[in-house]
Write a protein that holds these residues in place. Structure first.
Motif, PDB file in Angstrom:
ATOM      1  N   ILE A 177      40.336  59.988  62.389  1.00  0.00           N
ATOM      2  CA  ILE A 177      41.673  60.459  62.046  1.00  0.00           C
ATOM      3  C   ILE A 177      42.620  59.635  62.912  1.00  0.00           C
ATOM      4  N   PRO A 178      43.372  58.716  62.300  1.00  0.00           N
ATOM      5  CA  PRO A 178      44.174  57.771  63.093  1.00  0.00           C
ATOM      6  C   PRO A 178      45.258  58.454  63.926  1.00  0.00           C
ATOM      7  N   ALA A 179      45.635  57.808  65.020  1.00  0.00           N
ATOM      8  CA  ALA A 179      46.734  58.292  65.856  1.00  0.00           C
ATOM      9  C   ALA A 179      47.987  58.410  65.003  1.00  0.00           C
ATOM     10  N   HIS A 180      48.680  59.520  65.114  1.00  0.00           N
ATOM     11  CA  HIS A 180      49.900  59.803  64.345  1.00  0.00           C
ATOM     12  C   HIS A 180      49.684  59.574  62.848  1.00  0.00           C
ATOM     13  N   GLY A 181      48.474  59.877  62.382  1.00  0.00           N
ATOM     14  CA  GLY A 181      48.154  59.707  60.972  1.00  0.00           C
ATOM     15  C   GLY A 181      47.353  60.885  60.468  1.00  0.00           C
ATOM     16  N   LYS A 182      46.793  60.730  59.275  1.00  0.00           N
ATOM     17  CA  LYS A 182      45.993  61.814  58.728  1.00  0.00           C
ATOM     18  C   LYS A 182      44.800  61.280  57.973  1.00  0.00           C
ATOM     19  N   ALA A 183      43.837  62.148  57.808  1.00  0.00           N
ATOM     20  CA  ALA A 183      42.647  61.869  57.004  1.00  0.00           C
ATOM     21  C   ALA A 183      42.522  63.013  56.006  1.00  0.00           C
ATOM     22  N   GLU A 184      42.234  62.651  54.770  1.00  0.00           N
ATOM     23  CA  GLU A 184      42.106  63.669  53.737  1.00  0.00           C
ATOM     24  C   GLU A 184      40.672  63.752  53.268  1.00  0.00           C
ATOM     25  N   LEU A 185      40.137  64.954  53.316  1.00  0.00           N
ATOM     26  CA  LEU A 185      38.845  65.238  52.696  1.00  0.00           C
ATOM     27  C   LEU A 185      39.204  65.807  51.338  1.00  0.00           C
ATOM     28  N   SER A 186      38.879  65.073  50.270  1.00  0.00           N
ATOM     29  CA  SER A 186      39.324  65.453  48.936  1.00  0.00           C
ATOM     30  C   SER A 186      38.267  65.075  47.906  1.00  0.00           C
TER      31      SER A 186
END
Length: 156
Positions: A95-104
């Motif tokens: 999950i990147p710094a100041h970012g997001k990861a989507e489990l979809s």
């Protein structure tokens, strides 16, 4: 180390406490939203999906997940190549710094297998997300029907 000025000792101690106390855990910087589970009929495995947002200056690493409702929870990634769909277990998700990861659906997701008791549509269950630094984040997931395509798609 010998300290010649005894008045400096409290400042040295305060500095060392401050330096070791400023590191927050990965989980403390993760905000989970849109958490849902696609419930399939019978004993078929269910897919769990969530958006993970990282507010830290450092990347976070999702390593695994657990829940008492399922005997097995694995991190998977779906892909499609040349018209062939594949699914593979993965060791972690950054999950990147100041970012997001989507489990979809169609991408990263949690595969829930061997339910202890059947999950009903509309039911909420807690899944604990485990990060690389050993920290955890309890997240409530809502059960959606088999034909749902996202967290808000409960009635199609």
């Amino acid at each position: 180390m010998m300290i010649r000025n005894a008045r400096a000792l409290p400042f040295l101690l305060a500095g060392s406490i401050f330096a070791t106390g400023i590191h927050a855990t990965e989980a403390e910087h993760i905000h989970a939203s849109q958490a849902w589970i696609r419930v399939l009929p019978g004993d078929l495995p269910a897919g769990a999906y969530v958006t993970l947002e990282n507010t830290s200056d450092q990347p976070a690493m999702l390593r695994s997940a657990t829940t008492p409702r399922y005997a097995s929870v694995m991190l998977h990634k779906s892909s499609s190549e040349g018209g062939v769909s594949r699914m593979a277990m993965v060791e972690s998700l950054a999950i990147p710094a100041h970012g997001k990861a989507e489990l979809s659906p169609g991408g990263y997701h949690l595969m829930l297998s061997k339910a202890g008791t059947p999950l009903s549509v509309g039911e909420n269950i807690k899944i604990t997300l485990h990060f690389a630094d050993g920290s955890t984040l309890d997240t409530d997931f809502v059960a959606r029907p088999a034909n749902a395509t996202d967290a808000g798609d409960a009635h199609h």
